[in-house]
Motif scaffolding. Structure first.
Motif, short mmCIF file in Angstrom:
data_model
loop_
_atom_site.label_atom_id
_atom_site.label_comp_id
_atom_site.label_asym_id
_atom_site.label_seq_id
_atom_site.Cartn_x
_atom_site.Cartn_y
_atom_site.Cartn_z
N MET A 66 0.81 -1.04 0.00
CA MET A 66 0.01 -0.28 0.14
C MET A 66 0.50 0.88 0.21
N GLY A 67 0.23 2.30 -0.97
CA GLY A 67 1.00 3.91 -0.82
C GLY A 67 0.48 4.51 0.52
N THR A 68 1.00 5.58 0.79
CA THR A 68 0.91 6.39 1.59
C THR A 68 -0.41 7.40 0.98
N ASP A 69 -0.74 7.30 -0.45
CA ASP A 69 -1.72 8.13 -0.97
C ASP A 69 -3.18 6.53 -1.03
N GLY A 70 -2.91 5.54 -0.47
CA GLY A 70 -4.04 4.59 -0.83
C GLY A 70 -4.06 3.70 -1.39
N HIS A 71 -3.14 3.69 -2.61
CA HIS A 71 -3.40 2.89 -3.57
C HIS A 71 -2.92 1.21 -3.31
N THR A 72 -3.16 0.63 -3.85
CA THR A 72 -2.52 -0.90 -3.34
C THR A 72 -2.61 -1.71 -5.45
N ALA A 73 -1.98 -2.71 -6.08
CA ALA A 73 -1.68 -3.02 -6.45
C ALA A 73 -1.37 -2.13 -7.46
N SER A 74 -1.67 -1.58 -9.00
CA SER A 74 -1.73 -0.49 -9.40
C SER A 74 -3.41 0.78 -9.54
N LEU A 75 -3.46 -0.22 -8.57
CA LEU A 75 -4.88 0.44 -7.96
C LEU A 75 -5.30 2.36 -7.61
N PHE A 76 -4.57 3.01 -8.10
CA PHE A 76 -4.34 4.78 -8.07
C PHE A 76 -5.37 5.36 -8.10
N PRO A 77 -5.49 6.20 -6.29
CA PRO A 77 -6.66 7.37 -7.03
C PRO A 77 -6.81 8.03 -8.18
N ASP A 78 -6.01 8.33 -8.12
CA ASP A 78 -5.53 9.57 -9.82
C ASP A 78 -5.85 8.99 -11.19
N ALA A 79 -6.14 7.11 -11.14
CA ALA A 79 -6.06 7.06 -12.37
C ALA A 79 -7.23 6.79 -13.15
N PRO A 80 -7.71 7.47 -14.15
CA PRO A 80 -8.98 7.72 -15.03
C PRO A 80 -9.40 5.81 -15.34
N GLU A 81 -9.04 5.34 -14.95
CA GLU A 81 -9.42 4.30 -15.42
C GLU A 81 -9.54 2.96 -13.91
N LEU A 82 -9.62 3.94 -12.75
CA LEU A 82 -10.04 3.43 -11.37
C LEU A 82 -11.54 2.56 -11.80
N ALA A 83 -12.52 2.91 -12.19
CA ALA A 83 -13.81 2.74 -11.59
C ALA A 83 -13.72 1.86 -12.56
N CYS A 84 -13.46 1.82 -13.23
CA CYS A 84 -13.44 0.17 -14.68
C CYS A 84 -12.65 -1.10 -14.01
N ALA A 85 -11.89 -0.75 -13.13
CA ALA A 85 -11.32 -2.18 -12.47
C ALA A 85 -11.45 -2.02 -11.59
N MET A 86 -12.17 -1.43 -10.67
CA MET A 86 -12.87 -1.73 -9.44
C MET A 86 -14.10 -2.02 -9.56
N GLU A 87 -14.53 -2.84 -10.84
CA GLU A 87 -15.69 -2.82 -10.94
C GLU A 87 -16.30 -4.41 -10.47
N PRO A 88 -16.79 -4.68 -9.39
CA PRO A 88 -16.77 -5.80 -8.49
C PRO A 88 -16.82 -6.96 -10.01
N SER A 89 -18.16 -6.89 -10.42
CA SER A 89 -18.67 -7.87 -11.43
C SER A 89 -17.89 -7.50 -12.97
N GLY A 90 -16.71 -6.66 -12.82
CA GLY A 90 -16.01 -6.67 -14.43
C GLY A 90 -15.48 -7.88 -14.92
N GLU A 91 -15.38 -7.88 -16.06
CA GLU A 91 -14.52 -8.93 -17.06
C GLU A 91 -13.46 -9.02 -17.13
N GLN A 92 -12.34 -7.75 -16.88
CA GLN A 92 -11.09 -8.16 -17.05
C GLN A 92 -10.19 -8.46 -16.30
N ARG A 93 -9.33 -9.07 -16.01
CA ARG A 93 -9.01 -10.08 -15.01
C ARG A 93 -7.44 -9.15 -14.87
#
Length: 239
Positions: free
Chosen positions: A143-170
């Motif tokens: 975890m980073g001090t910005d609260g990110h984990t893996a490459s799930l960064f708060p400022d990433a424009p793709e974050l919502a898609c990557a965090m979709e619980p039912s998303g099909e992309q691995r």
């Protein structure tokens, strides 16, 4: 040493030790124990790890554990989009620090970084992910001090898609403006479904970050680590 006082969600366990080496030894033994249990039930086991400096003592402690390493697949939770010759490569780090000695027999499932733009390699990255066994058996996050984990960064424009619980992309490509490189990451559905989930932290700054995250566990858009503060998470921390 007094364990840090945190208001963590029910079912989240916190383990601490006096030094990074001490907590690494404890974590390595626990991970090895879990992998042995999985190998007693299944033909192979999958271990997903994170890069950076924090896991180095853990890698060194784990690599000599008496395991059937040839039956274990190892992968990264995320990677910078750089070639292995680059000092920022997590793949190079794992090969240098974990895939040695007894652990050299493990199979490393790579994000195959190439010279092309990461966005043009999504289909290839998804194909790489098929080399894993799902659900992942053991996941070790940082975890980073910005609260990110893996490459799930708060400022990433793709974050919502990557965090979709039912998303099909691995696998997803992430382009956080705060970072120098494009990133590749396993998505929330893959990470969250791991059988044994670990958050490995070092330093009082990380405990302060964790405390902030625990104050509003549902607001993952501000601090993506909050999505993992669920029952079953095992936190291993040292100063």
């Amino acid at each position: 040493m007094k364990m840090p006082e945190l208001q963590l969600p029910v079912g989240v366990s916190l383990h601490s030790a006096q030094s990074p080496q001490a907590i690494a030894e404890i974590l390595a033994e626990r991970v090895a124990e879990y992998l042995r249990l999985r190998l007693a039930e299944a033909p192979e086991a999958t271990l997903v790890v994170s890069g950076g400096s924090t896991p180095l003592p853990f890698f060194r402690a784990l690599r000599d554990k008496p395991l059937e390493w040839a039956r274990i697949k190892i992968a990264l939770a995320d990677e910078r989009w750089v070639l292995e010759s680059d000092p920022a490569s997590n793949a190079a780090l794992v090969k240098r620090e974990l895939l040695k000695d007894a652990a050299a027999e493990a199979r490393f499932v790579l994000f195959n970084v190439s010279d092309k733009d990461a966005a043009d390699a999504v289909s290839e990255l998804e194909a790489d992910a098929t080399g894993l066994t799902f659900p992942v058996d053991v996941l070790v996050l940082g975890m980073g001090t910005d609260g990110h984990t893996a490459s799930l960064f708060p400022d990433a424009p793709e974050l919502a898609c990557a965090m979709e619980p039912s998303g099909e992309q691995r696998v997803m490509v992430m382009t956080p403006p705060s970072q120098a490189h494009q990133r590749v990451t396993l998505t929330l559905p893959v990470l969250a479904q791991a059988r044994f989930k670990v958050l490995h932290l070092k330093g009082h700054d990380k405990i302060a970050t964790l405390a902030r995250a625990a104050e509003a566990p549902d607001d993952w858009s501000a601090m993506p680590i909050r999505a993992f503060l669920q029952a079953g998470l095992n936190i291993y921390w040292s100063p």
